[in-house]
Design an enzyme around this catalytic site. Structure first.
Site, PDB file in Angstrom:
ATOM      1  N   LYS A 105       1.040  -1.232  -0.057  1.00  0.00           N
ATOM      2  CA  LYS A 105       0.067   0.070   0.049  1.00  0.00           C
ATOM      3  C   LYS A 105       0.915   1.209  -0.181  1.00  0.00           C
ATOM      4  O   LYS A 105       2.215   1.203   0.432  1.00  0.00           O
ATOM      5  CB  LYS A 105      -0.935   0.205   1.110  1.00  0.00           C
ATOM      6  CG  LYS A 105      -2.025   0.909   0.939  1.00  0.00           C
ATOM      7  CD  LYS A 105      -3.230  -0.051   0.338  1.00  0.00           C
ATOM      8  CE  LYS A 105      -4.416   0.888   0.134  1.00  0.00           C
ATOM      9  NZ  LYS A 105      -5.821  -0.018  -0.475  1.00  0.00           N
ATOM     10  N   GLY A 217     -24.428   4.045   1.962  1.00  0.00           N
ATOM     11  CA  GLY A 217     -23.211   4.515   0.964  1.00  0.00           C
ATOM     12  C   GLY A 217     -23.662   4.460  -0.357  1.00  0.00           C
ATOM     13  O   GLY A 217     -24.371   3.354  -0.696  1.00  0.00           O
ATOM     14  N   GLY A 219     -21.600   5.777  -3.172  1.00  0.00           N
ATOM     15  CA  GLY A 219     -20.394   6.141  -4.117  1.00  0.00           C
ATOM     16  C   GLY A 219     -20.025   4.972  -5.197  1.00  0.00           C
ATOM     17  O   GLY A 219     -21.045   4.233  -5.450  1.00  0.00           O
ATOM     18  N   ASN A 220     -18.961   4.883  -5.497  1.00  0.00           N
ATOM     19  CA  ASN A 220     -18.595   3.845  -6.295  1.00  0.00           C
ATOM     20  C   ASN A 220     -18.848   2.282  -6.035  1.00  0.00           C
ATOM     21  O   ASN A 220     -19.512   1.677  -6.889  1.00  0.00           O
ATOM     22  CB  ASN A 220     -16.914   3.771  -6.555  1.00  0.00           C
ATOM     23  CG  ASN A 220     -16.550   2.677  -7.437  1.00  0.00           C
ATOM     24  OD1 ASN A 220     -16.302   1.480  -7.186  1.00  0.00           O
ATOM     25  ND2 ASN A 220     -16.363   3.275  -8.691  1.00  0.00           N
ATOM     26  N   GLY A 222     -20.990   1.542  -3.324  1.00  0.00           N
ATOM     27  CA  GLY A 222     -22.522   1.312  -2.623  1.00  0.00           C
ATOM     28  C   GLY A 222     -23.517   1.777  -3.870  1.00  0.00           C
ATOM     29  O   GLY A 222     -24.498   0.841  -3.870  1.00  0.00           O
ATOM     30  N   TYR A 223     -23.147   2.594  -4.770  1.00  0.00           N
ATOM     31  CA  TYR A 223     -24.189   2.641  -5.940  1.00  0.00           C
ATOM     32  C   TYR A 223     -24.174   1.244  -6.986  1.00  0.00           C
ATOM     33  O   TYR A 223     -25.283   0.786  -7.058  1.00  0.00           O
ATOM     34  CB  TYR A 223     -23.828   3.750  -6.855  1.00  0.00           C
ATOM     35  CG  TYR A 223     -24.444   3.830  -8.079  1.00  0.00           C
ATOM     36  CD1 TYR A 223     -25.805   4.234  -7.818  1.00  0.00           C
ATOM     37  CD2 TYR A 223     -23.885   3.397  -9.285  1.00  0.00           C
ATOM     38  CE1 TYR A 223     -26.640   4.118  -9.205  1.00  0.00           C
ATOM     39  CE2 TYR A 223     -24.847   3.308 -10.541  1.00  0.00           C
ATOM     40  CZ  TYR A 223     -26.152   3.812 -10.538  1.00  0.00           C
ATOM     41  OH  TYR A 223     -26.830   3.788 -11.513  1.00  0.00           O
TER      42      TYR A 223
HETATM   43  P1  NAD Z   1     -16.843   7.007  -2.365  1.00  0.00           P
HETATM   44  O1  NAD Z   1     -15.921   8.094  -1.821  1.00  0.00           O
HETATM   45  O2  NAD Z   1     -17.039   6.658  -3.898  1.00  0.00           O
HETATM   46  O3  NAD Z   1     -18.389   6.797  -1.601  1.00  0.00           O
HETATM   47  C1  NAD Z   1     -18.449   6.638  -0.438  1.00  0.00           C
HETATM   48  C2  NAD Z   1     -20.030   6.859  -0.107  1.00  0.00           C
HETATM   49  O4  NAD Z   1     -20.339   6.888   1.445  1.00  0.00           O
HETATM   50  C3  NAD Z   1     -20.575   8.369  -0.701  1.00  0.00           C
HETATM   51  O5  NAD Z   1     -21.717   8.096  -1.231  1.00  0.00           O
HETATM   52  C4  NAD Z   1     -20.603   8.948   0.779  1.00  0.00           C
HETATM   53  O6  NAD Z   1     -21.843  10.033   0.599  1.00  0.00           O
HETATM   54  C5  NAD Z   1     -21.124   7.859   1.430  1.00  0.00           C
HETATM   55  N1  NAD Z   1     -21.164   8.352   2.926  1.00  0.00           N
HETATM   56  C6  NAD Z   1     -20.079   8.876   3.834  1.00  0.00           C
HETATM   57  N2  NAD Z   1     -20.346   8.964   4.949  1.00  0.00           N
HETATM   58  C7  NAD Z   1     -21.517   8.386   5.280  1.00  0.00           C
HETATM   59  C8  NAD Z   1     -22.149   7.970   6.179  1.00  0.00           C
HETATM   60  N3  NAD Z   1     -22.074   8.397   7.475  1.00  0.00           N
HETATM   61  N4  NAD Z   1     -23.220   7.363   6.191  1.00  0.00           N
HETATM   62  C9  NAD Z   1     -23.850   6.839   4.845  1.00  0.00           C
HETATM   63  N5  NAD Z   1     -22.971   7.225   3.660  1.00  0.00           N
HETATM   64  C10 NAD Z   1     -21.803   7.956   3.934  1.00  0.00           C
HETATM   65  O7  NAD Z   1     -16.124   5.457  -1.796  1.00  0.00           O
HETATM   66  P2  NAD Z   1     -16.200   3.952  -2.581  1.00  0.00           P
HETATM   67  O8  NAD Z   1     -15.015   3.858  -3.518  1.00  0.00           O
HETATM   68  O9  NAD Z   1     -17.489   3.709  -2.860  1.00  0.00           O
HETATM   69  O10 NAD Z   1     -15.581   3.128  -1.045  1.00  0.00           O
HETATM   70  C11 NAD Z   1     -16.367   2.830  -0.021  1.00  0.00           C
HETATM   71  C12 NAD Z   1     -15.799   1.910   0.728  1.00  0.00           C
HETATM   72  O11 NAD Z   1     -15.340   0.849   0.090  1.00  0.00           O
HETATM   73  C13 NAD Z   1     -14.462   2.253   1.484  1.00  0.00           C
HETATM   74  O12 NAD Z   1     -14.338   1.802   2.798  1.00  0.00           O
HETATM   75  C14 NAD Z   1     -13.296   2.071   0.632  1.00  0.00           C
HETATM   76  O13 NAD Z   1     -12.218   1.735   1.304  1.00  0.00           O
HETATM   77  C15 NAD Z   1     -14.044   0.637   0.333  1.00  0.00           C
HETATM   78  N6  NAD Z   1     -13.382   0.040  -1.013  1.00  0.00           N
HETATM   79  C16 NAD Z   1     -13.520   0.528  -2.148  1.00  0.00           C
HETATM   80  C17 NAD Z   1     -13.078  -0.225  -3.396  1.00  0.00           C
HETATM   81  C18 NAD Z   1     -13.195   0.507  -4.662  1.00  0.00           C
HETATM   82  O14 NAD Z   1     -12.835  -0.138  -5.630  1.00  0.00           O
HETATM   83  N7  NAD Z   1     -13.742   1.673  -4.879  1.00  0.00           N
HETATM   84  C19 NAD Z   1     -12.398  -1.229  -3.211  1.00  0.00           C
HETATM   85  C20 NAD Z   1     -12.231  -1.612  -1.979  1.00  0.00           C
HETATM   86  C21 NAD Z   1     -12.756  -1.275  -0.963  1.00  0.00           C
END
Ligand code: NAD
Length: 424
Positions: A105, A217, A219-220, A222-223
């Site tokens: 990392k 959530g 984001g990437n 959750g959506y």
């Molecule tokens: P992102 O920044 O795209 O989305 C995060 C989402 O969480 C946003 O919609 C934000 O509004 C929402 N959010 C923030 N605080 C909140 C709360 N208190 N209650 C409800 N919603 C809340 O991030 P992401 O890429 O979707 O990543 C989300 C999680 O998944 C992180 O923990 C990240 O480390 C993990 N993750 C992501 C990936 C990836 O490929 N993107 C891979 C492995 C792990």
């Protein structure tokens, strides 16, 4: 983001698995320490002509099974403990999905929102100039993480290739498609989660059409997981982002595409459920994030941030199963509590491993100079996730332990066998 010492938490999870495995002391010693820690300064020319010096990291935790692999995080609060913990977790994540990578990392202490695009590019190229001797397709393959993205990977792969004098796309994954990235990578984390849910509901003898889901959530991760579960026939009845959430009053699944449209137009998903200017406030109610976690759903999917469920709110959770799509959404106390109540919790490093499994497929294509169709990529990804789920489930049953420890046992044993095979 950064807790007191996340590396200590990573070590205590590892200890639990080590207690179930009989490993030689020298192997245990290797598993508990990073192989290399790089900490360096990155001087950056700012737009106003001044120079600012940033701190960069790369922790190369373990490469017994293949090149170090893991993202680079840009965050003002990142620190060495956090990067070490994330590098250790990457080692177990790559091992549980059985891809030939180790764990690593990287990070930079920076608030990227405060930099111009030019400053961000110079910082990213600076990171590569400090590290290029220690990374490469056979050595260490970085990727995006928090606040880094394909654009940054594009700059980094260009800088690396200039430094070594030849085009080396397999040095970074999560690149723009034009530079050898793959379209599937955008949603491969969520896709992996979907496959895990399909396997889980089979074990729980639930039918998708009768399985209610709440996703925290938007984001990437959750959506896309909400969209995929909806499309696969699950009943996605609640969604939320950092501002709040919505709950379907009629119990019908909501299409996340419409919710996203409403969010883009109105800047929020709570209040009403809107398509264009038509708002349906009758079928959907606004709920708080706290309330979303307490809904009596079959599946709760925390996909936002760490520590969403702690000892303070764990007793209010009524879900029948939890899929950790975010990294670290449950504290150890909450984990223990759900295990005692026989509520399956699919651990983060398996649930969200579709991302790195997708990255591996990008790396293989870059190295071989081939291009697979999205269908072929998804087939390979799905197989990896199903096999990983089965090995975690079987190990947890065999050792009468929780799924997290089951997954750890499988992953740690694979890494230990590679160390052993090298004759260390
Ligand atoms: P992102 O920044 O795209 O989305 C995060 C989402 O969480 C946003 O919609 C934000 O509004 C929402 N959010 C923030 N605080 C909140 C709360 N208190 N209650 C409800 N919603 C809340 O991030 P992401 O890429 O979707 O990543 C989300 C999680 O998944 C992180 O923990 C990240 O480390 C993990 N993750 C992501 C990936 C990836 O490929 N993107 C891979 C492995 C792990």
């Amino acid at each position: 983001m950064a807790t007191a010492n996340p590396f200590q938490s990573a070590l205590s999870q590892l200890e639990k698995a080590l207690g179930l495995l009989q490993l030689a002391p020298h192997i245990v010693a290797e598993l508990k320490k990073p192989r290399h820690i790089h900490e360096f300064t990155i001087p950056v020319l700012m737009d106003d002509g001044s120079r600012q010096v940033f701190t960069g990291y790369r922790v190369q935790y373990n490469d017994a099974r293949g090149p170090f692999k893991g993202g680079i995080r840009y965050h003002p609060k990142t620190n060495l403990h956090e990067v070490k913990a994330l590098a250790a977790w990457m080692t177990w994540k790559c091992a549980i999905v059985d891809i030939p990578f180790g764990g690593g990392k990287g990070g930079v202490i920076v608030d990227p929102k405060k930099l111009s695009k030019g400053e961000l590019e110079r910082l990213s190229r600076g990171w590569v100039r400090e590290m290029y001797r220690n990374i490469g397709p056979d050595i260490d393959v970085p990727a995006p993480d928090v606040s880094t993205n394909p654009m940054i990977m594009g700059w980094m792969v260009d800088e690396y290739s200039r430094m070594v004098g030849s085009w080396q796309p397999a040095t970074f994954t999560g690149k723009p498609v034009e530079l050898g990235g793959i379209p599937v990578r955008e949603y491969s984390t969520a896709r992996g989660g979907l496959i895990v849910v399909e396997e889980l509901v089979k074990k729980m003898k639930l039918k998708p059409a009768k399985t209610t889901v709440a996703v925290q959530g938007f984001g990437n991760v959750g959506y896309f997981i909400a969209e995929m579960l909806h499309d696969a026939g699950f009943k996605v009845i609640a969604l939320s982002d950092s501002q709040g959430g919505i709950l379907a009053k009629n119990g019908k699944s909501m299409d996340p595409r419409n919710v996203m449209k409403s969010k883009k137009e109105r800047g929020m998903i709570h209040g009403c459920y809107c398509v264009g200017s038509v708002c349906d406030c009758e079928n959907y109610t606004a709920i708080t994030n706290e309330k979303l976690l307490q809904l009596p759903v079959d599946l709760l999917v925390p996909a936002a941030l760490e520590n969403a469920i702690t000892k303070e709110n764990m007793r209010k959770v009524k879900a029948k199963a939890i899929l950790e799509m975010a990294n670290g959404p449950l504290t150890p106390e909450a984990d223990e509590y759900f295990f005692k109540r026989k509520i399956p919790v699919i651990p983060d490093f398996l649930a969200n491993a579709g991302g790195v499994a997708g990255s591996h497929l990008e790396w293989v294509q870059n190295r071989q100079g081939v291009l697979w169709s999205d269908k072929e990529v998804l087939q390979k990804l799905d197989n990896k996730m199903r096999e990983a789920f089965a090995s975690m489930w079987n190990a947890a049953e065999k050792h009468t332990t929780d799924l997290r420890t089951g997954a750890y046992v499988v992953a740690v044993e694979r890494v230990a066998k590679a160390i052993q095979a090298k004759g260390a």
